[in-house]
Enzyme design. Structure first.
Site: not given
Ligand code: 73E
Length: 824
Positions: A665, A360, A559, A553-554, A661
């Site tokens: 939305k 991710h 970001k 978003k976070r 995502t």
């Molecule tokens: O781009 C997003 C993505 O849409 C990405 O940053 C997020 O996952 C979403 C779903 O695919 C994400 N979160 C984490 N890594 N990628 C993450 C990593 C460590 C701890 C918690 C979350």
């Protein structure tokens, strides 16, 4: 032909609510509090769900379909009540029944705490996937942790974020079922001994360990209109009663106390870091805890009605949601070898055919690496297995590359080994131990293949694939935006609810004046709804006629909320110096949680609030711009915000946001994207057309090129662009804070004068001019009412690809190969 809908007995529901109020609280409806009424109604809905749940499980037991186990540290489910009645197709019946009891369904929905067992996109994706799996009729278990405290609740005090514990279970959870009969033991620590079994085989056993009892809580996941109910199984830890300890531990008082402490800590709280791994021992314990329990359960379930465990993978697949659940690879090996006497090769065959891994993120700070000594101490048998997986894999690298011209075998080992530099590299374990590795958007998968995981891709290209993320239209349109949902249904029928590609049919209305007006009228009503929320929660009055420009978003440097707020400051200067210049009013809406220890992120929140204070109270501005920071951004208020957005800010540094995502939305709800060519934005623009989005900034290629060459020098821009200079100087001249030094750290992030290679790592100043220009294009476009309406409508009409139903279908067809369960 009239479509079949699920039966729902409204009168039974009403009676059930009254009965529940009586038996749960010894009260009549007139005496019950809203919370008590919510509980009573939720238990009544659960009643209806349980019938479908049992039917589904019975059909599955008979038909024996393959099951996906979606393993994830996070499930950001959001409120269940509204969603459940929508998917039961009982929203109207429940609303009417409650009205007859003099209860407003919205008030009731607001009584439910927002289950927030996740940080952001990754956890919410898992929730959308479960919704789609049930709706499509596939059998699935979500496997996770029942954190006692989920994502913290955010309070803003004096502009600063304050974290408040999220006691979401305070009033109990009406939808959950504690399943004591499925409890499992999970072992930590101790040491491994060898012994010879009756067949003369060398076997391994963990001894001197601590043990906790993993107790599952099941939550129903209801498909839309099809009666399929899957299970989200989240595990809680309880101490093992002393009398249950095996002979080694009998009477070991000290150990009993330790075990009790371990059990009470394990599921206490979700780590509130998004895209960042702090590497804490307790986190590794959490991972092994829920994985061991889930893997044991999956194997046991299979063995109930099959006898050849070597074919386990024909009936089960484990999808690992990032590397967090990756110990599953070694745990499955352990169970197969230690509990079922498999040989290494047989166990390896089953394991690699069962496991799949989704990546991710490429952010370096999110890469999971555990120190070998910690890993070995905590999970001695698992470590042994990982060590052997690594030994064999390194062997394989050597066999493949030794003697190949121009290939440095040691470099390959360095980049791919699972154990290296005294670290256990979880991504490497996930890639080697499974048969599928996917990224979450086209661009992201490309970056994995060409750069981040290049050596793996070259060695095993057949494992790599892309699965562009998606979102569920049931929650984010049908539930979040009832006005638009109804409008869409009037125009094209309700097929879109389970087949979002049908939204395409709306394109026929893009130039239809009446449709455009209706569409914008709905947007306006949703903006009024949000304006009311903002007034109630922030005490700020915003004008629903202004452009709602939204970044929720976070909070993370990549970001680039900082880019957004710097642009706002610039706009503020512009209006002050050119008071008579024509400017269409804009409301900048922010919402974001920062990880508790992430100082730059927290300071950015303070800056946004300080800028808001100055601008919102400056009479010279006359309300032309407003800045709002929405407190405690979470799934429930996200639904209000998405529905009201005109502009969707997706402005990450290109190459850094794997997918995103929220972008999908907002598109679904008719917002126009203002973004960089990053993550899924690239695919959004592809679907909607360049002329219906506002794209700016460096490309991922350009960003990666700069990074390769050690960055760029933001001082050049500071010195040559007076706009930039003015805005940056205002961070440290007291405009936004009496303490001039307060925002100095942000200033220094951008202009690190000591080490210029560390300056502006996210290319904020580099993209600044291009961003301003895109903002200007937006303001111009908005003033052409017809053009804007067409653009907004086309965004909704073009979002078909971004349903999580599509994503799940791709996983099923290309990776999981599940069979549908058929209900009578
Ligand atoms: O781009 C997003 C993505 O849409 C990405 O940053 C997020 O996952 C979403 C779903 O695919 C994400 N979160 C984490 N890594 N990628 C993450 C990593 C460590 C701890 C918690 C979350």
């Amino acid at each position: 032909m009239k479509k079949k809908t699920l039966p729902f007995d409204k009168d039974l529901f009403k009676r059930s609510v009254l009965y529940n109020v009586k038996t749960l609280y010894r009260k009549t409806m007139e005496e019950a509090t809203p919370q008590e009424m919510y509980q009573a109604a939720a238990y009544a809905i659960k009643d209806a769900i349980v019938d479908h749940w049992m039917t589904t499980q019975k059909a599955a037991a008979e038909q024996d379909p393959k099951i996906v186990y979606y393993m994830s540290m996070e499930f950001l489910m959001g409120r269940a009540f509204g969603n459940n009645i929508i998917n039961l197709q009982a929203y109207k019946a429940v609303k009417d029944a409650l009205e007859e009891l003099d209860i407003d369904v919205n008030v009731l929905e607001d009584q439910e705490p927002d289950p927030a067992l996740g940080n952001g996109g990754l956890g919410r994706l898992a929730a959308c996937f479960l919704d789609s799996l049930s709706t499509l009729g596939y059998m699935a278990y979500g496997c996770g942790i029942r954190y006692k405290y989920g994502m913290f609740r955010q309070k803003i005090q004096d502009g600063y974020q304050v974290e408040v514990p999220d006691a979401w279970l305070e009033n109990g959870n009406p939808f959950e079922l504690r399943r004591n009969e499925y409890a499992k033991e999970v072992k930590f620590g101790g040491y491994v001994t060898m012994y010879t079994d009756d067949m003369g085989r060398t076997m391994f056993k963990q001894e001197g360990y601590q043990v906790v009892k993993a107790v599952p809580y099941d939550l129903p996941v209801i498909g839309y209109g099809n009666g399929v109910v899957n299970t989200l199984r989240i595990w809680d830890a309880e101490p093992i009663q002393c009398f249950q300890l095996d002979s080694f531990d009998k009477g070991d008082y000290q150990k009993a106390v330790e075990q009790e402490n371990l059990a009470s800590q394990l599921c206490e709280v979700l780590y509130p870091n998004d895209n960042h791994i702090a590497g804490k021992e307790l986190r590794l314990k959490q991972q092994y805890f829920f994985i061991s329990a889930s893997v044991q359960t999956a194997v046991q379930k299979y063995m109930q009605n099959h006898d050849d465990l070597r074919k386990f993978y024909e009936k089960a697949v484990f999808q690992l949601n990032d590397t967090h659940p990756t110990v599953a690879v070694a745990e499955l090996m352990r169970v197969l070898m230690d509990d079922y006497q498999f040989s290494w090769d047989d166990a390896w065959d089953v394991t690699t055919k069962t496991c799949c891994y989704t990546n991710h993120t490429i952010m370096a700070e999110a890469l999971e690496k555990w120190p070998v000594d910690l890993f070995q101490r905590l999970l001695p048998r698992i470590y042994q297995i990982v060590d052997e997986i690594n030994r064999r894999f390194v062997d394989q690298i050597m066999r493949k590359y030794t003697g190949s011209a121009g290939i440095d075998v040691q470099a390959k080992i360095r980049s791919m080994a699972i154990l290296y530099d005294n670290q256990v590299k979880m991504a490497h374990l996930a890639i080697v131990g499974g048969h599928s590795v996917n990224g979450v958007a086209k661009l992201h998968t490309e970056i994995l293949e060409k750069r981040e995981l290049k050596d793996f891709y070259e060695m095993m290209p057949e494992k790599f694939n892309n699965k562009t993320n998606g979102i569920t239209q049931r929650r984010f349109l049908l539930h979040a935006n009832p006005l638009l949902a109804e409008w869409v249904t009037n125009k094209i029928g309700d097929g879109w609810i389970t087949d979002l590609s049908q939204m395409d049919k709306l394109k026929a209305f893009a130039n239809d004046k009446k449709a455009q007006n209706e569409f914008m009228e709905i947007k306006f009503k949703n903006k009024e709804r949000l304006a009311k929320y903002i007034l109630e929660h922030n005490g700020v009055k915003v004008d629903p006629k202004s452009i709602f420009d939204v970044q929720v978003k976070r909070l993370h440097e990549y970001k680039r909320q900082l880019l957004n707020i710097l642009q706002v400051i610039h706009k503020y200067n512009d209006i002050k110096t050119h008071p008579s210049k024509d400017f269409y009013p804009k409301t900048y809406i922010f919402g974001a949680k920062a990880a508790a220890g992430y100082l730059t992120a927290k300071l950015t929140i303070k800056l946004i609030n300080s800028v808001a204070d100055v601008i919102n109270n400056d009479p010279d501005i006359g309300g032309k711009i407003k800045v709002v920071f929405i407190e405690d951004y979470r799934v429930s208020n996200a639904e209000l915000i998405f529905a009201a957005a005109d502009v969707s800010e997706q402005i990450s540094t290109a190459s850094k946001e794997a997918s995103g995502t929220g972008n999908m939305k907002m598109m679904l709800n008719g917002a126009v994207t203002l973004g960089t060519l990053d993550g899924a934005n690239v695919e959004i623009v592809n679907e909607v057309g360049e002329e219906n989005a506002f794209i700016f900034g460096l490309t991922s290629q350009e960003v990666m090129e700069y990074e390769k060459n050690g960055g760029y020098n933001p001082m050049d821009i500071y010195n040559s662009d007076p706009n930039v200079k003015k805005v940056l100087d205002m961070l440290v001249d007291g405009t936004f804070s009496e303490d001039k030094e307060l925002f100095r750290p942000l200033y220094n992030c951008l202009l690190n004068t000591i080490n210029s290679s560390k300056a502006d790592q996210y290319f904020i100043l580099k993209d600044f001019e291009s961003y301003l220009e895109a903002q200007k294009r937006i303001s111009d476009a908005y003033q052409d009412k017809k053009r804007w309406a067409k653009m907004a409508l086309l965004n909704t009409a073009s979002c078909g690809k971004f349903s999580s139903d599509r994503t799940i279908k791709e996983y099923v067809d290309e990776v999981w190969h599940l069979d549908k369960v058929e209900l009578q």
